[in-house]
Design a protein around this motif. Structure first.
Motif, short mmCIF file in Angstrom:
data_model
loop_
_atom_site.label_atom_id
_atom_site.label_comp_id
_atom_site.label_asym_id
_atom_site.label_seq_id
_atom_site.Cartn_x
_atom_site.Cartn_y
_atom_site.Cartn_z
N UNK A 41 7.97 15.90 15.87
CA UNK A 41 8.96 15.95 14.79
C UNK A 41 8.98 14.64 14.03
N UNK A 42 8.91 13.52 14.76
CA UNK A 42 8.96 12.20 14.11
C UNK A 42 7.75 11.97 13.23
N UNK A 43 6.56 12.36 13.69
CA UNK A 43 5.35 12.15 12.90
C UNK A 43 5.36 13.01 11.64
N UNK A 44 5.79 14.26 11.77
CA UNK A 44 5.85 15.14 10.61
C UNK A 44 6.85 14.61 9.60
N UNK A 45 7.97 14.09 10.08
CA UNK A 45 8.97 13.50 9.18
C UNK A 45 8.41 12.26 8.49
N UNK A 46 7.69 11.42 9.25
CA UNK A 46 7.11 10.21 8.67
C UNK A 46 6.09 10.55 7.60
N UNK A 47 5.27 11.57 7.85
CA UNK A 47 4.27 11.98 6.88
C UNK A 47 4.93 12.54 5.62
N UNK A 48 5.94 13.36 5.79
CA UNK A 48 6.64 13.93 4.64
C UNK A 48 7.36 12.84 3.84
N UNK A 49 8.01 11.91 4.54
CA UNK A 49 8.70 10.81 3.85
C UNK A 49 7.71 9.93 3.10
N UNK A 50 6.54 9.70 3.69
CA UNK A 50 5.52 8.87 3.02
C UNK A 50 5.07 9.53 1.73
N UNK A 51 4.89 10.85 1.76
CA UNK A 51 4.44 11.55 0.55
C UNK A 51 5.48 11.51 -0.56
N UNK A 52 6.75 11.40 -0.19
CA UNK A 52 7.84 11.38 -1.17
C UNK A 52 8.22 9.97 -1.61
N UNK A 53 7.64 8.97 -0.96
CA UNK A 53 8.15 7.61 -1.13
C UNK A 53 7.96 7.06 -2.52
N UNK A 82 0.36 12.95 0.68
CA UNK A 82 0.48 14.16 -0.12
C UNK A 82 -0.78 15.03 0.02
N UNK A 83 -1.96 14.41 -0.05
CA UNK A 83 -3.21 15.15 0.09
C UNK A 83 -3.32 15.78 1.48
N UNK A 84 -2.91 15.04 2.51
CA UNK A 84 -2.99 15.55 3.87
C UNK A 84 -2.06 16.73 4.08
N UNK A 85 -0.83 16.62 3.60
CA UNK A 85 0.11 17.73 3.74
C UNK A 85 -0.35 18.95 2.96
N UNK A 86 -0.91 18.74 1.80
CA UNK A 86 -1.41 19.88 1.00
C UNK A 86 -2.53 20.59 1.75
N UNK A 87 -3.45 19.82 2.34
CA UNK A 87 -4.54 20.41 3.12
C UNK A 87 -3.99 21.17 4.33
N UNK A 88 -3.01 20.60 5.00
CA UNK A 88 -2.43 21.27 6.16
C UNK A 88 -1.78 22.60 5.75
N UNK A 91 0.82 -1.21 0.00
CA UNK A 91 0.00 0.00 0.00
C UNK A 91 0.85 1.27 0.00
N UNK A 92 2.11 1.15 -0.41
CA UNK A 92 3.01 2.31 -0.39
C UNK A 92 2.48 3.45 -1.26
N UNK A 93 1.94 3.13 -2.42
CA UNK A 93 1.46 4.19 -3.31
C UNK A 93 0.19 4.83 -2.75
N UNK A 94 -0.67 4.04 -2.11
CA UNK A 94 -1.86 4.59 -1.47
C UNK A 94 -1.46 5.52 -0.33
N UNK A 95 -0.51 5.05 0.49
CA UNK A 95 -0.03 5.87 1.60
C UNK A 95 0.56 7.18 1.09
N UNK A 96 1.32 7.11 0.00
CA UNK A 96 1.93 8.32 -0.56
C UNK A 96 0.87 9.30 -1.04
N UNK A 97 -0.15 8.81 -1.72
CA UNK A 97 -1.19 9.70 -2.23
C UNK A 97 -1.95 10.39 -1.11
N UNK A 98 -2.28 9.65 -0.07
CA UNK A 98 -3.00 10.25 1.06
C UNK A 98 -2.11 11.19 1.85
#
Length: 458
Positions: A437-449, A413-419, A404-411
């Motif tokens: 800090x860790x959660x924000x990094x995980x979210x950003x890394x997921x969007x770039x994955x 990206x959408x979540x960070x854009x909304x934020x 589900x890496x691509x699904x996680x990345x899409x969501x």
């Protein structure tokens, strides 16, 4: 096709979609079920927050909590408030010539005297508080005055029920749903939500909840009957909704669907597309204000963040692809954000708080989460990802599943854009909270994955 002049907006506390009209067979709600049969009923409507004040602030301003400023409860000792009270629906409608009145629950802006609330939000009159019978009595009076005046009106009516309320009938350590006037109701049986363990304690609690919903429904019936008697029904849009999900474990105060799901029905006379319809498009509470403005012939506010549902209902246009949720402060700081598509949900947790905040206001819990393993619930992981088709109760976190890496990345990206669009304060990590800090990094890394072109539809 005609343009109705008046708006009657009915709302209540803590209901979720726990009604007969939404498929709960043991809830006695004949008046709301009848309203639903005459309305456009939205089967996938969601609040922006799983607790009262932020959710209501979004409903009545058409903006997200990060934008309108209500990130927590508005009563003392919390004291959150709208950044700009003039953005409230009442003020916009009064500027357009409407008579405006509030009866019952007010919790979307700083809790002050009724006169101060009226002046700040744009109401001609505010009479807040009261149990069901008081709310019905005051609403009937307001309708009588509106009928005599003959001018367009906006009447906002809030029921306290089915909020948890202290009762002399409660056992020590328990706050149930009874208060002074509610009787438990198991006349049609008991429906224990699937995210709870089905045991004696849960059944006792749900019987009380069903009684509170029935009690509130009777109040709605009295108000709608008066609207009919006065000959106002054919010229009045009737909206019914609630602030967020049920006040049960793993529902209210969480970003799981049971915390964010809401009943939403709109009866719009003179527009056939809104009659006896059930729509499965995802919609958000921020969409209600622009929809009402369009239905009564007013321009949609340029500063709003929702979309009008008129094209969705009347032209079959696609609705939103994502709904977004947030929790920041309730009784303690527990910052988290979510993005939901039709098939998946991503939750980012920015603190080490328990995975599900307790909404029961009780020392002793009669209902327990079905996912409970061991004596207590664990801390939240940085990210949670759920397949809502295969796992509708959000029990199997697949945030680390490579499939589900691509699904996680899409969501992500959408979540960070909304934020970013809402200027979310969580985009600036708290120096005292390593998890932030860790959660924000995980979210950003997921969007770039995963490269954008490889991302599956989330």
């Amino acid at each position: 096709m005609t343009t109705p002049r008046n708006i009657l907006l009915l709302h209540c506390h803590d209901l979720g979609r726990f009604l007969g009209a939404y498929g709960i067979p043991t809830v006695v709600s004949p008046h709301l079920d009848a309203l639903a049969a005459e309305s456009a009923l939205f089967e996938a409507a969601f609040a922006t927050a799983p607790h009262c004040s932020p959710a209501r602030a979004s409903l009545f301003t058409g903006t997200y909590p990060q934008t309108n400023g209500v990130l927590g409860l508005t009563h003392d000792p919390f004291g959150w408030d709208l950044a700009d009270p003039a953005t409230h629906l009442a003020g916009r409608l009064r500027a357009a010539g409407y008579a405006t009145e509030l009866v019952g629950v007010h919790h979307e802006s700083r809790v002050l005297s009724d006169d101060a609330v009226a002046e700040r939000l744009g109401f001609d009159r505010v009479r807040s508080g009261g149990d069901r019978d008081t709310v019905v009595e005051r609403t009937v009076e307001a309708l009588d005055r509106a009928a005599a005046a003959g001018t367009p009106f906006y009447l906002q009516v809030g029921f306290h029920e089915p909020h948890r309320t202290p009762s002399k009938r409660d056992r020590p350590g328990v706050m149930g749903f009874l208060g002074d006037t509610v009787t438990p109701d198991d006349s049609l049986g008991i429906t224990v939500p699937p995210y709870l363990q089905d045991d004696e304690g849960a059944r006792e609690e749900i019987a009380e909840l069903q009684g509170a919903v029935r009690h509130m429904d009777e109040g709605v019936g009295s108000i709608l009957a008066r609207l009919d008697t006065l000959g106002l029904s054919d010229d009045t849009i009737v909206v019914f909704t609630t602030d967020h999900g049920l006040a049960l474990p793993r529902a209210k105060c969480t970003l799981y669907d049971p915390g964010l799901e809401v009943a939403l029905m709109m009866r719009v006379p003179g527009r056939p597309a809104w009659h006896a319809r059930r729509l499965d498009a995802m919609v958000s509470h921020v969409d209600v204000l622009p929809t009402l403005c369009e239905l009564v012939g007013l321009p949609r506010p340029a500063d709003g963040q929702g979309v009008s549902l008129v094209p969705v209902v009347e032209q079959g246009r696609p609705a939103r692809t994502h709904t977004f949720g947030q929790l920041t402060h309730h009784i303690y700081y527990d910052p988290k954000r979510s993005a939901r598509s039709a098939s998946y949900k991503l939750v980012a947790n920015f603190s080490n708080a328990p995975q599900a905040m307790d909404p029961t206001q009780s020392w002793i819990h009669r209902s327990l989460p079905a996912v409970l393993r061991g004596p207590s619930i664990g801390s939240s992981p940085a990210l949670e990802l759920y397949d809502l088709v295969r796992d509708p109760h959000e029990c199997d976190n697949r945030a680390d599943d490579p499939a589900l890496a691509s699904v996680r990345a899409g969501l992500a990206e959408a979540l960070l854009r909304w934020m970013r669009e809402t200027d979310d304060p969580l985009l600036t990590p708290d120096p005292l909270l390593p998890r932030h800090r860790a959660a924000l990094a995980a979210l950003t890394d997921a969007a770039r994955a995963t490269p954008s072109r490889e991302r599956e539809s989330a």
